[in-house]
Design a protein around this motif. Structure first.
Motif, short mmCIF file in Angstrom:
data_model
loop_
_atom_site.label_atom_id
_atom_site.label_comp_id
_atom_site.label_asym_id
_atom_site.label_seq_id
_atom_site.Cartn_x
_atom_site.Cartn_y
_atom_site.Cartn_z
N VAL A 1 19.07 41.74 -41.94
CA VAL A 1 19.17 41.06 -42.47
C VAL A 1 18.90 40.94 -43.87
CG1 VAL A 1 18.80 38.50 -42.45
CG2 VAL A 1 18.21 40.19 -40.33
N ALA A 2 18.31 41.44 -44.50
CA ALA A 2 18.45 41.77 -45.89
C ALA A 2 19.25 42.61 -46.53
CB ALA A 2 16.68 42.09 -46.34
N ALA A 3 19.61 43.64 -45.81
CA ALA A 3 20.88 44.54 -46.78
C ALA A 3 21.96 43.03 -46.57
CB ALA A 3 21.05 45.36 -45.33
N LEU A 4 22.23 42.82 -45.33
CA LEU A 4 23.43 41.61 -45.05
C LEU A 4 22.67 40.36 -46.44
CD1 LEU A 4 25.60 40.02 -43.64
CD2 LEU A 4 23.74 39.08 -42.74
N VAL B 1 28.43 43.70 -36.33
CA VAL B 1 28.22 44.97 -36.30
C VAL B 1 26.28 44.55 -36.62
CG1 VAL B 1 27.73 46.37 -38.01
CG2 VAL B 1 29.74 45.47 -37.41
N ILE B 2 25.74 43.61 -37.37
CA ILE B 2 24.72 43.26 -37.39
C ILE B 2 24.12 43.07 -36.21
CG2 ILE B 2 23.01 41.67 -38.26
CD1 ILE B 2 24.21 43.33 -40.36
N ALA B 3 25.32 41.70 -35.69
CA ALA B 3 24.83 41.57 -34.01
C ALA B 3 24.25 43.08 -32.98
CB ALA B 3 25.02 40.35 -33.28
N ALA B 4 25.37 43.04 -33.35
CA ALA B 4 25.33 45.11 -32.31
C ALA B 4 23.85 46.05 -33.04
CB ALA B 4 26.15 45.63 -32.91
N VAL B 5 23.64 45.70 -34.36
CA VAL B 5 22.56 46.76 -34.46
C VAL B 5 21.43 45.55 -34.20
CG1 VAL B 5 20.63 47.93 -35.94
CG2 VAL B 5 23.65 48.02 -36.83
N SER C 1 17.56 35.95 -32.29
CA SER C 1 17.79 34.77 -31.83
C SER C 1 17.19 34.62 -33.58
CB SER C 1 18.30 33.42 -30.90
OG SER C 1 19.21 34.50 -29.98
N LEU C 2 15.96 34.60 -33.16
CA LEU C 2 15.93 34.37 -34.49
C LEU C 2 16.07 34.66 -35.38
CD1 LEU C 2 12.09 33.68 -33.07
CD2 LEU C 2 13.58 31.99 -33.65
N TYR C 3 16.10 36.42 -35.70
CA TYR C 3 16.80 36.85 -36.82
C TYR C 3 18.25 36.81 -37.85
CZ TYR C 3 13.00 40.26 -36.42
OH TYR C 3 12.03 41.02 -36.61
N ALA D 1 17.69 33.86 -38.83
CA ALA D 1 17.52 33.56 -40.58
C ALA D 1 18.25 34.04 -41.61
CB ALA D 1 15.52 34.66 -40.17
N ALA D 2 19.10 34.63 -41.15
CA ALA D 2 20.30 34.96 -42.17
C ALA D 2 21.35 34.33 -42.36
CB ALA D 2 21.07 36.49 -41.08
N VAL D 3 21.71 33.44 -41.48
CA VAL D 3 22.71 32.25 -41.69
C VAL D 3 21.81 31.04 -42.38
CG1 VAL D 3 24.02 30.18 -40.97
CG2 VAL D 3 23.60 32.07 -39.39
N LEU D 4 20.16 30.51 -42.27
CA LEU D 4 19.33 30.14 -43.18
C LEU D 4 19.82 30.68 -44.88
CD1 LEU D 4 16.44 28.52 -40.51
CD2 LEU D 4 18.37 27.61 -41.80
N LEU D 5 19.34 31.76 -44.53
CA LEU D 5 19.56 32.70 -46.07
C LEU D 5 20.69 32.86 -46.31
CD1 LEU D 5 17.51 35.16 -45.67
CD2 LEU D 5 16.21 33.26 -47.07
#
Length: 250
Positions: free
Chosen positions: A21-24, A65-69, A105-107, A110-114
């Motif tokens: 998530v941080a990399a994204l 890709v993020i979701a798959a990983v 889902s929490l991860y 968090a990505a969308v909130l960021l």
């Protein structure tokens, strides 16, 4: 369920899923800063729409890709340790399925909130005209989260059903390319591809004048029918995916 969810976080504490998530977010921050450099007064006047148009395009490339990983990291630990049968003796398979999905889902949330924080912060930093459009940012948060979680659900089902995680990861990569290319087709075709819903639920359009090379963004009506369709797909996929996992030979 709380104990099951806590167990999932405990199992992946060394997987460093948060780094994904941080990399994204880092990539999107860099992209957003690069995209706003040299904006003139006309561009700044529609800067919020610019971001709300561009970020779904980025999501169609990166989020599958993020979701798959994320799903693979959550599920491969049971395959590698062959602990699915053992876990089934201490908790129902359906609860394990739900706990893994909630954890992932929490991860994704968090990505969308960021992302929303990045949009608002960069917009204010470079001087976009007007205040952040809170209602539009809420819709962005709602729609992006809905698409992300539906794709995450698909990836989790694949990661749990197939021991070889390359199958699920390949689907994520293919979906990423398919989601990007389908955006250039009529919206009626986007509805038939799950990854195309980043485009279906976009509420900003773009006009580019070839002669003047001036780009104009504008708001379009929200496709609530597409949103309802996505929710139905999610519910059906959840019921079927959970049932398949419960019946899976451990």
């Amino acid at each position: 369920m709380i104990k099951a969810l806590a167990m999932e976080f405990q199992k992946i504490r060394r997987k460093r899923v948060w780094l994904i998530v941080a990399a994204l977010i880092i990539v999107q921050i860099l992209w957003s800063l690069w995209g706003v450099r040299g904006m003139d007064a006309h561009d700044l006047s529609q800067g919020w729409m610019h971001f709300l148009y561009q970020f779904p395009l980025l999501n169609s490339i990166m989020m599958p890709v993020i979701a798959a990983v994320v799903a693979s990291r959550l599920c491969d630990i049971e395959h590698k340790g062959q602990t699915l049968k053992l876990l089934n003796t201490v908790m129902p398979a359906g609860r394990l399925f739900s706990a893994k999905f909630l954890c992932g889902s929490l991860y994704m949330l968090a990505a969308v909130l960021l992302q929303v924080v990045v949009i608002a912060a960069v917009g204010r930093l470079v001087g976009f005209e007007g205040s952040p459009p809170l209602a539009k940012l809420f819709y962005y948060l709602l729609f992006t989260t809905a698409v992300n979680l539906t794709i995450l659900l698909l990836q989790q089902v694949l990661s749990l059903l197939f021991r070889n995680q390359m199958i699920a990861l390949a689907v994520g990569i293919i979906g990423s390319f398919a989601g990007l290319f389908i955006l250039y087709f009529p919206q009626s075709l986007e509805r038939f591809l799950l990854w195309g819903y980043y485009g279906v639920l976009m509420f900003v359009g773009m006009n580019w004048d070839r002669a003047t090379r001036v780009t104009d963004f504008y708001y379009v009506p929200i496709d609530w029918a597409g949103f309802v369709t996505l929710i139905i797909v999610f519910c059906v996929m959840y019921i079927i995916g959970r049932a398949l996992f419960i019946r899976k030979e451990m």
